[in-house]
Design a protein around this motif. Structure first.
Motif, PDB file in Angstrom:
ATOM      1  N   ALA A  41      -8.628 -41.458 -40.324  1.00  0.00           N
ATOM      2  CA  ALA A  41      -8.581 -42.451 -39.237  1.00  0.00           C
ATOM      3  C   ALA A  41      -9.208 -41.877 -37.969  1.00  0.00           C
ATOM      4  CB  ALA A  41      -7.147 -42.886 -38.984  1.00  0.00           C
ATOM      5  N   LEU A  42      -8.914 -40.625 -37.666  1.00  0.00           N
ATOM      6  CA  LEU A  42      -9.502 -39.977 -36.492  1.00  0.00           C
ATOM      7  C   LEU A  42     -11.013 -39.806 -36.665  1.00  0.00           C
ATOM      8  CD1 LEU A  42      -6.767 -37.296 -35.781  1.00  0.00           C
ATOM      9  CD2 LEU A  42      -7.223 -39.386 -34.473  1.00  0.00           C
ATOM     10  N   ASP A  43     -11.448 -39.491 -37.884  1.00  0.00           N
ATOM     11  CA  ASP A  43     -12.882 -39.382 -38.163  1.00  0.00           C
ATOM     12  C   ASP A  43     -13.582 -40.731 -37.964  1.00  0.00           C
ATOM     13  OD1 ASP A  43     -12.660 -36.697 -38.727  1.00  0.00           O
ATOM     14  OD2 ASP A  43     -12.658 -36.967 -40.915  1.00  0.00           O
ATOM     15  N   LEU A  44     -12.913 -41.814 -38.380  1.00  0.00           N
ATOM     16  CA  LEU A  44     -13.470 -43.149 -38.192  1.00  0.00           C
ATOM     17  C   LEU A  44     -13.622 -43.459 -36.703  1.00  0.00           C
ATOM     18  CD1 LEU A  44     -14.372 -45.951 -39.173  1.00  0.00           C
ATOM     19  CD2 LEU A  44     -11.958 -46.601 -39.207  1.00  0.00           C
ATOM     20  N   LEU A  45     -12.608 -43.135 -35.906  1.00  0.00           N
ATOM     21  CA  LEU A  45     -12.701 -43.356 -34.460  1.00  0.00           C
ATOM     22  C   LEU A  45     -13.841 -42.533 -33.855  1.00  0.00           C
ATOM     23  CD1 LEU A  45      -8.974 -43.443 -33.360  1.00  0.00           C
ATOM     24  CD2 LEU A  45     -10.640 -45.292 -33.237  1.00  0.00           C
ATOM     25  N   TYR A  46     -13.984 -41.302 -34.308  1.00  0.00           N
ATOM     26  CA  TYR A  46     -15.069 -40.442 -33.828  1.00  0.00           C
ATOM     27  C   TYR A  46     -16.432 -41.053 -34.186  1.00  0.00           C
ATOM     28  CZ  TYR A  46     -18.009 -36.347 -33.183  1.00  0.00           C
ATOM     29  OH  TYR A  46     -19.004 -35.490 -32.790  1.00  0.00           O
ATOM     30  N   GLU A  47     -16.543 -41.540 -35.410  1.00  0.00           N
ATOM     31  CA  GLU A  47     -17.792 -42.169 -35.854  1.00  0.00           C
ATOM     32  C   GLU A  47     -18.100 -43.404 -35.010  1.00  0.00           C
ATOM     33  OE1 GLU A  47     -19.775 -43.738 -40.046  1.00  0.00           O
ATOM     34  OE2 GLU A  47     -17.735 -42.946 -40.047  1.00  0.00           O
ATOM     35  N   MET A  48     -17.065 -44.195 -34.696  1.00  0.00           N
ATOM     36  CA  MET A  48     -17.248 -45.372 -33.845  1.00  0.00           C
ATOM     37  C   MET A  48     -17.760 -44.972 -32.466  1.00  0.00           C
ATOM     38  SD  MET A  48     -13.982 -47.777 -34.583  1.00  0.00           S
ATOM     39  CE  MET A  48     -13.908 -48.813 -36.023  1.00  0.00           C
ATOM     40  N   ARG A  49     -17.197 -43.914 -31.910  1.00  0.00           N
ATOM     41  CA  ARG A  49     -17.619 -43.452 -30.576  1.00  0.00           C
ATOM     42  C   ARG A  49     -19.046 -42.944 -30.590  1.00  0.00           C
ATOM     43  NH1 ARG A  49     -13.478 -40.881 -26.567  1.00  0.00           N
ATOM     44  NH2 ARG A  49     -15.379 -41.142 -25.408  1.00  0.00           N
ATOM     45  N   LEU A  50     -19.485 -42.368 -31.700  1.00  0.00           N
ATOM     46  CA  LEU A  50     -20.876 -41.916 -31.802  1.00  0.00           C
ATOM     47  C   LEU A  50     -21.833 -43.107 -31.781  1.00  0.00           C
ATOM     48  CD1 LEU A  50     -20.704 -39.042 -34.440  1.00  0.00           C
ATOM     49  CD2 LEU A  50     -21.000 -38.829 -31.970  1.00  0.00           C
ATOM     50  N   VAL A  51     -21.409 -44.207 -32.398  1.00  0.00           N
ATOM     51  CA  VAL A  51     -22.233 -45.412 -32.431  1.00  0.00           C
ATOM     52  C   VAL A  51     -22.246 -46.066 -31.052  1.00  0.00           C
ATOM     53  CG1 VAL A  51     -22.364 -47.755 -33.360  1.00  0.00           C
ATOM     54  CG2 VAL A  51     -21.954 -45.829 -34.894  1.00  0.00           C
ATOM     55  N   SER A  52     -21.066 -46.239 -30.459  1.00  0.00           N
ATOM     56  CA  SER A  52     -20.940 -46.881 -29.152  1.00  0.00           C
ATOM     57  C   SER A  52     -19.582 -46.550 -28.564  1.00  0.00           C
ATOM     58  CB  SER A  52     -21.082 -48.397 -29.299  1.00  0.00           C
ATOM     59  OG  SER A  52     -20.711 -49.045 -28.110  1.00  0.00           O
ATOM     60  N   LEU A  53     -19.550 -46.243 -27.292  1.00  0.00           N
ATOM     61  CA  LEU A  53     -18.269 -45.975 -26.632  1.00  0.00           C
ATOM     62  C   LEU A  53     -17.404 -47.231 -26.566  1.00  0.00           C
ATOM     63  CD1 LEU A  53     -19.400 -43.662 -23.707  1.00  0.00           C
ATOM     64  CD2 LEU A  53     -18.206 -43.008 -25.796  1.00  0.00           C
ATOM     65  N   ASP A  54     -18.026 -48.404 -26.722  1.00  0.00           N
ATOM     66  CA  ASP A  54     -17.279 -49.661 -26.650  1.00  0.00           C
ATOM     67  C   ASP A  54     -16.505 -49.987 -27.930  1.00  0.00           C
ATOM     68  OD1 ASP A  54     -18.229 -50.155 -24.070  1.00  0.00           O
ATOM     69  OD2 ASP A  54     -20.045 -51.108 -24.844  1.00  0.00           O
ATOM     70  N   LEU A  55     -16.968 -49.531 -29.075  1.00  0.00           N
ATOM     71  CA  LEU A  55     -16.326 -49.910 -30.337  1.00  0.00           C
ATOM     72  C   LEU A  55     -14.856 -49.505 -30.445  1.00  0.00           C
ATOM     73  CD1 LEU A  55     -19.043 -49.554 -33.132  1.00  0.00           C
ATOM     74  CD2 LEU A  55     -18.051 -51.628 -32.172  1.00  0.00           C
ATOM     75  N   PRO A  56     -14.482 -48.258 -30.149  1.00  0.00           N
ATOM     76  CA  PRO A  56     -13.062 -47.920 -30.277  1.00  0.00           C
ATOM     77  C   PRO A  56     -12.163 -48.733 -29.335  1.00  0.00           C
ATOM     78  CG  PRO A  56     -14.369 -45.929 -30.102  1.00  0.00           C
ATOM     79  CD  PRO A  56     -15.271 -47.085 -29.809  1.00  0.00           C
ATOM     80  N   ARG A  57     -12.719 -49.235 -28.264  1.00  0.00           N
ATOM     81  CA  ARG A  57     -11.939 -49.994 -27.277  1.00  0.00           C
ATOM     82  C   ARG A  57     -11.518 -51.368 -27.771  1.00  0.00           C
ATOM     83  NH1 ARG A  57     -15.741 -48.070 -22.400  1.00  0.00           N
ATOM     84  NH2 ARG A  57     -14.737 -46.064 -22.096  1.00  0.00           N
ATOM     85  N   ILE A  58     -12.174 -51.873 -28.811  1.00  0.00           N
ATOM     86  CA  ILE A  58     -11.786 -53.203 -29.315  1.00  0.00           C
ATOM     87  C   ILE A  58     -10.795 -53.103 -30.475  1.00  0.00           C
ATOM     88  CG2 ILE A  58     -13.969 -54.239 -28.581  1.00  0.00           C
ATOM     89  CD1 ILE A  58     -14.740 -54.333 -31.605  1.00  0.00           C
ATOM     90  N   ILE A  59     -10.461 -51.885 -30.886  1.00  0.00           N
ATOM     91  CA  ILE A  59      -9.548 -51.668 -32.016  1.00  0.00           C
ATOM     92  C   ILE A  59      -8.122 -51.502 -31.496  1.00  0.00           C
ATOM     93  CG2 ILE A  59      -9.013 -50.188 -33.999  1.00  0.00           C
ATOM     94  CD1 ILE A  59     -11.741 -51.593 -34.197  1.00  0.00           C
ATOM     95  N   SER A  60      -7.190 -52.257 -32.056  1.00  0.00           N
ATOM     96  CA  SER A  60      -5.788 -52.114 -31.645  1.00  0.00           C
ATOM     97  C   SER A  60      -5.011 -51.230 -32.618  1.00  0.00           C
ATOM     98  CB  SER A  60      -5.103 -53.478 -31.540  1.00  0.00           C
ATOM     99  OG  SER A  60      -4.990 -54.076 -32.814  1.00  0.00           O
ATOM    100  N   GLU A  61      -5.392 -51.281 -33.895  1.00  0.00           N
ATOM    101  CA  GLU A  61      -4.613 -50.555 -34.905  1.00  0.00           C
ATOM    102  C   GLU A  61      -5.482 -50.157 -36.085  1.00  0.00           C
ATOM    103  OE1 GLU A  61      -1.346 -51.845 -38.225  1.00  0.00           O
ATOM    104  OE2 GLU A  61      -1.116 -52.707 -36.243  1.00  0.00           O
ATOM    105  N   ILE A  62      -5.241 -48.953 -36.572  1.00  0.00           N
ATOM    106  CA  ILE A  62      -5.831 -48.502 -37.835  1.00  0.00           C
ATOM    107  C   ILE A  62      -4.663 -48.097 -38.719  1.00  0.00           C
ATOM    108  CG2 ILE A  62      -7.306 -46.840 -39.009  1.00  0.00           C
ATOM    109  CD1 ILE A  62      -8.856 -46.511 -36.410  1.00  0.00           C
ATOM    110  N   SER A  63      -4.522 -48.791 -39.811  1.00  0.00           N
ATOM    111  CA  SER A  63      -3.476 -48.487 -40.773  1.00  0.00           C
ATOM    112  C   SER A  63      -4.159 -47.877 -41.994  1.00  0.00           C
ATOM    113  CB  SER A  63      -2.730 -49.769 -41.143  1.00  0.00           C
ATOM    114  OG  SER A  63      -1.745 -49.508 -42.093  1.00  0.00           O
ATOM    115  N   VAL A  64      -3.676 -46.722 -42.424  1.00  0.00           N
ATOM    116  CA  VAL A  64      -4.303 -46.023 -43.541  1.00  0.00           C
ATOM    117  C   VAL A  64      -3.283 -45.865 -44.663  1.00  0.00           C
ATOM    118  CG1 VAL A  64      -5.661 -44.028 -44.227  1.00  0.00           C
ATOM    119  CG2 VAL A  64      -5.597 -44.688 -41.838  1.00  0.00           C
ATOM    120  N   ASP A  65      -3.689 -46.276 -45.847  1.00  0.00           N
ATOM    121  CA  ASP A  65      -2.823 -46.132 -47.011  1.00  0.00           C
ATOM    122  C   ASP A  65      -3.683 -45.665 -48.170  1.00  0.00           C
ATOM    123  OD1 ASP A  65      -0.657 -46.210 -48.717  1.00  0.00           O
ATOM    124  OD2 ASP A  65      -0.800 -48.367 -49.071  1.00  0.00           O
TER     125      ASP A  65
END
Length: 128
Positions: A41-65
């Motif tokens: 989940a943290l890697d996904l957030l990091y990848e989003m930030r590499l694409v755009s600083l705006d992307l992680p800001r629109i995410i409220s929740e990441i649930s991983v199972d």
């Protein structure tokens, strides 16, 4: 791979840090967690930030199972469906799509955004 459980902030100064949920048994604040799902989940957030600083800001929740992501947006709670491969390309496409909108209020009417198909952003509207 380790993660650290942090206490809730006294003020809301972290609008771009979503809630990350996973199956963890009894964890205390400050305790180190060695769980691959949290790291993914943290890697996904990091990848989003590499694409755009705006992307992680629109995410409220990441649930991983079991390595599978369930991602929910802040505006309207729409689910974001990502491919298992070529995720960066899909995130670039999403960023381009959202930046060409006048505002993000339309997300309140969306049930999900599906990015699993090549060069496609598929929106499903909520049923009224």
């Amino acid at each position: 791979t380790e993660a650290l459980v942090l206490p809730l902030p006294k003020t809301i100064d972290y609008p771009d840090l979503p809630l990350i949920k996973s199956q963890i048994s009894k964890v205390k604040f400050g305790e180190t967690i060695k769980q691959k799902d949290i790291r993914k989940a943290l890697d996904l957030l990091y990848e989003m930030r590499l694409v755009s600083l705006d992307l992680p800001r629109i995410i409220s929740e990441i649930s991983v199972d079991s390595g599978e992501f369930n991602i929910f947006l802040i505006e309207g709670g729409a689910k974001l469906k990502l491919p298992s491969e070529k995720r960066t390309e899909s995130l670039l496409l999403l960023d381009y799509f959202l930046k060409n909108k006048k505002d993000l209020f339309f997300l309140k009417t969306i049930d999900y955004i599906d990015l699993r198909f090549t060069n496609r952003v598929i929106l499903k509207e909520k049923k009224l």
